[in-house]
Design an enzyme around this catalytic site. Structure first.
Site, PDB file in Angstrom:
ATOM      1  N   HIS A  14       0.814  -1.221   0.000  1.00 34.81           N
ATOM      2  CA  HIS A  14       0.000   0.000   0.000  1.00 34.81           C
ATOM      3  C   HIS A  14       0.847   1.271   0.000  1.00 34.81           C
ATOM      4  O   HIS A  14       1.981   1.274   0.484  1.00 34.81           O
ATOM      5  CB  HIS A  14      -0.896   0.023   1.246  1.00 34.81           C
ATOM      6  CG  HIS A  14      -1.832  -1.139   1.307  1.00 34.81           C
ATOM      7  ND1 HIS A  14      -2.420  -1.557   2.470  1.00 34.81           N
ATOM      8  CD2 HIS A  14      -2.273  -2.008   0.360  1.00 34.81           C
ATOM      9  CE1 HIS A  14      -3.182  -2.615   2.242  1.00 34.81           C
ATOM     10  NE2 HIS A  14      -3.113  -2.900   0.963  1.00 34.81           N
ATOM     11  N   LYS A  68       6.519   6.265   7.064  1.00 37.19           N
ATOM     12  CA  LYS A  68       6.016   5.363   8.098  1.00 37.19           C
ATOM     13  C   LYS A  68       7.166   4.868   8.976  1.00 37.19           C
ATOM     14  O   LYS A  68       8.232   4.521   8.474  1.00 37.19           O
ATOM     15  CB  LYS A  68       5.317   4.145   7.456  1.00 37.19           C
ATOM     16  CG  LYS A  68       4.128   4.523   6.601  1.00 37.19           C
ATOM     17  CD  LYS A  68       3.594   3.365   5.799  1.00 37.19           C
ATOM     18  CE  LYS A  68       2.477   3.845   4.885  1.00 37.19           C
ATOM     19  NZ  LYS A  68       2.055   2.812   3.907  1.00 37.19           N
ATOM     20  N   TYR A 126       2.390   1.717  14.144  1.00 39.68           N
ATOM     21  CA  TYR A 126       3.214   2.580  13.301  1.00 39.68           C
ATOM     22  C   TYR A 126       2.715   4.013  13.249  1.00 39.68           C
ATOM     23  O   TYR A 126       1.532   4.275  13.432  1.00 39.68           O
ATOM     24  CB  TYR A 126       3.394   2.008  11.890  1.00 39.68           C
ATOM     25  CG  TYR A 126       2.171   1.617  11.133  1.00 39.68           C
ATOM     26  CD1 TYR A 126       1.432   0.486  11.482  1.00 39.68           C
ATOM     27  CD2 TYR A 126       1.785   2.323  10.008  1.00 39.68           C
ATOM     28  CE1 TYR A 126       0.326   0.090  10.753  1.00 39.68           C
ATOM     29  CE2 TYR A 126       0.682   1.926   9.265  1.00 39.68           C
ATOM     30  CZ  TYR A 126      -0.041   0.819   9.641  1.00 39.68           C
ATOM     31  OH  TYR A 126      -1.135   0.419   8.906  1.00 39.68           O
ATOM     32  N   ASP A 177      -6.756  -6.103  -1.516  1.00 38.55           N
ATOM     33  CA  ASP A 177      -5.397  -6.513  -1.905  1.00 38.55           C
ATOM     34  C   ASP A 177      -5.415  -7.618  -2.950  1.00 38.55           C
ATOM     35  O   ASP A 177      -4.555  -7.669  -3.830  1.00 38.55           O
ATOM     36  CB  ASP A 177      -4.609  -6.941  -0.662  1.00 38.55           C
ATOM     37  CG  ASP A 177      -4.330  -5.751   0.238  1.00 38.55           C
ATOM     38  OD1 ASP A 177      -3.959  -5.960   1.409  1.00 38.55           O
ATOM     39  OD2 ASP A 177      -4.493  -4.599  -0.235  1.00 38.55           O
TER      40      ASP A 177
HETATM   41  C1  LIG Z   1      -4.825   2.653   6.758  1.00 41.09           C
HETATM   42  C2  LIG Z   1      -6.067   3.095   7.467  1.00 41.09           C
HETATM   43  C3  LIG Z   1      -7.239   2.374   7.401  1.00 41.09           C
HETATM   44  N1  LIG Z   1      -8.352   2.801   8.059  1.00 41.09           N
HETATM   45  C4  LIG Z   1      -9.561   1.977   7.978  1.00 41.09           C
HETATM   46  C5  LIG Z   1     -10.044   1.721   6.566  1.00 41.09           C
HETATM   47  C6  LIG Z   1     -10.688   0.358   6.661  1.00 41.09           C
HETATM   48  O1  LIG Z   1     -12.025   0.487   7.100  1.00 41.09           O
HETATM   49  C7  LIG Z   1      -9.898  -0.356   7.741  1.00 41.09           C
HETATM   50  C8  LIG Z   1      -8.838  -1.308   7.207  1.00 41.09           C
HETATM   51  O2  LIG Z   1      -8.067  -0.590   6.249  1.00 41.09           O
HETATM   52  P1  LIG Z   1      -7.052  -1.365   5.320  1.00 41.09           P
HETATM   53  O3  LIG Z   1      -7.673  -2.643   4.829  1.00 41.09           O
HETATM   54  O4  LIG Z   1      -6.490  -0.394   4.317  1.00 41.09           O
HETATM   55  O5  LIG Z   1      -5.927  -1.761   6.388  1.00 41.09           O
HETATM   56  P2  LIG Z   1      -4.514  -2.420   6.049  1.00 41.09           P
HETATM   57  O6  LIG Z   1      -4.675  -3.478   5.003  1.00 41.09           O
HETATM   58  O7  LIG Z   1      -3.884  -2.785   7.339  1.00 41.09           O
HETATM   59  O8  LIG Z   1      -3.726  -1.204   5.389  1.00 41.09           O
HETATM   60  C9  LIG Z   1      -2.460  -0.768   5.857  1.00 41.09           C
HETATM   61  O9  LIG Z   1      -1.553  -1.726   5.401  1.00 41.09           O
HETATM   62  C10 LIG Z   1      -0.247  -1.343   5.031  1.00 41.09           C
HETATM   63  C11 LIG Z   1       0.721  -2.278   5.701  1.00 41.09           C
HETATM   64  C12 LIG Z   1       0.136   0.054   5.216  1.00 41.09           C
HETATM   65  O10 LIG Z   1       1.326   0.389   5.192  1.00 41.09           O
HETATM   66  C13 LIG Z   1      -0.889   1.093   5.356  1.00 41.09           C
HETATM   67  O11 LIG Z   1      -0.687   1.816   6.550  1.00 41.09           O
HETATM   68  C14 LIG Z   1      -2.278   0.632   5.318  1.00 41.09           C
HETATM   69  O12 LIG Z   1      -2.680   0.665   3.948  1.00 41.09           O
HETATM   70  O13 LIG Z   1      -9.247   0.694   8.516  1.00 41.09           O
HETATM   71  C15 LIG Z   1      -8.373   3.958   8.813  1.00 41.09           C
HETATM   72  O14 LIG Z   1      -9.399   4.336   9.393  1.00 41.09           O
HETATM   73  N2  LIG Z   1      -7.220   4.690   8.885  1.00 41.09           N
HETATM   74  C16 LIG Z   1      -6.069   4.315   8.249  1.00 41.09           C
HETATM   75  O15 LIG Z   1      -5.048   5.027   8.362  1.00 41.09           O
END
Ligand SMILES: Cc1cn([C@H]2C[C@H](O)[C@@H](COP(=O)(O)OP(=O)(O)O[C@H]3O[C@H](C)C(=O)[C@H](O)[C@H]3O)O2)c(=O)[nH]c1=O
Length: 182
Positions: free
Chosen positions: A62, A72, A132, A170
Site C-alpha cells: 500500500h 512510516k 506505526y 489486496d
Molecule cells: C490505513 C487506514 C485504514 N483505516 C480503515 C479503513 C478500513 O475500514 C480499515 C482497514 O483498512 P485497510 O484494509 O487499508 O488496512 P490495512 O490493510 O492494514 O492497510 C495498511 O496496510 C499497510 C501495511 C500500510 O502500510 C498502510 O498503513 C495501510 O494501507 O481501517 C483507517 O481508518 N485509517 C487508516 O489510516
C-alpha cells in the site's frame, strides 16, 4: 538507538534502546530528536495499530499518492512480520526494487519507510500487533495498492501464495505497471 540503511535509499532499520531491570524493560520507541540525529527530520501526525489474528496474513502493498503520501515508522509490539518495501518512484534508479526485514517484538526493531515506497507485511505468527506512525493523515481517495505477487517486482515471500490471507482490496490490486506511481 542504532540505525542501518537497508539497501534502498532512505529505508532504515532502527533499534531503540531497551533499559531492562528486574521488573522488565523500558524503551523510548519514538524520540523526535534521536530520529533527527539519524537524519530523519519529520513530523508524525497519526499513530496506527493493526492486529492480525493469524500467521500468513499479508497487508499490502500500500501507499498514498501525493499530497497525502506518508512516511512510516513501523514496529511490532507482539509477534513478528516480514516487512517489505518497494521503490515506486518512476524516476528512481531503483524503481521496482524491494527490500525486506523481519520486524518483531523479540528483536525490538523498527523499519522506516519514506514517501515514494509501497509498504506491506506478512505476519509470521498468530496474534501479531503492528504499531506505526505516519506523517500524513489517512486519505482514502489517495490510498492505493499494488499486487504482492507482481512478477515484475519478484518479492520472495516465505510461504506459498495460495496460503496467504488477503483482504478483497489486496486480492484485486493492480500490477505495478498498471498502478498510479510517484
Ligand atoms: C490505513 C487506514 C485504514 N483505516 C480503515 C479503513 C478500513 O475500514 C480499515 C482497514 O483498512 P485497510 O484494509 O487499508 O488496512 P490495512 O490493510 O492494514 O492497510 C495498511 O496496510 C499497510 C501495511 C500500510 O502500510 C498502510 O498503513 C495501510 O494501507 O481501517 C483507517 O481508518 N485509517 C487508516 O489510516
Amino acid at each position: 538507538m542504532e540505525t542501518r540503511e537497508l539497501g534502498l535509499e532512505g529505508v532504515f532499520e532502527i533499534k531503540p534502546n531497551r533499559h531492562g531491570d528486574s521488573r522488565g524493560f523500558f524503551s523510548e520507541t519514538y524520540n523526535k530528536l534521536r530520529l533527527e540525529e539519524a537524519g530523519i527530520c519529520l513530523e508524525f501526525v497519526q499513530d496506527n495499530f493493526s492486529y492480525s489474528a493469524a500467521k500468513g496474513i499479508l497487508r499490502g502493498l500500500h501507499y498514498q499518492l501525493p499530497p497525502a503520501a506518508q512516511d512510516k515508522l513501523v514496529r511490532v509490539s507482539r509477534g513478528s512480520i516480514l516487512d517489505v518495501v518497494v521503490d515506486i518512484r518512476r524516476t528512481s534508479a531503483t524503481f521496482g526494487r524491494w527490500v525486506s526485514l523481519v520486524v518483531s517484538a523479540e528483536a525490538w526493531n523498527q523499519i522506516f519507510v519514506p514517501k515514494g515506497f509501497a509498504h506491506g507485511f506478512l505476519t509470521l505468527e498468530d496474534d501479531t500487533e503492528v504499531v506505526y506512525k505516519v506523517t500524513e493523515f489517512y486519505s482514502p481517495q489517495h490510498d492505493r495498492a499494488i499486487r504482492f505477487d507482481d512478477p515484475e517486482i519478484g518479492i520472495k515471500w516465505p510461504i506459498d501464495s495460495k496460503d496467504i490471507i488477503l483482504s478483497e482490496k489486496d486480492a484485486a490490486a493492480p500490477l505495478l505497471a498498471d498502478a498510479e506511481k510517484f
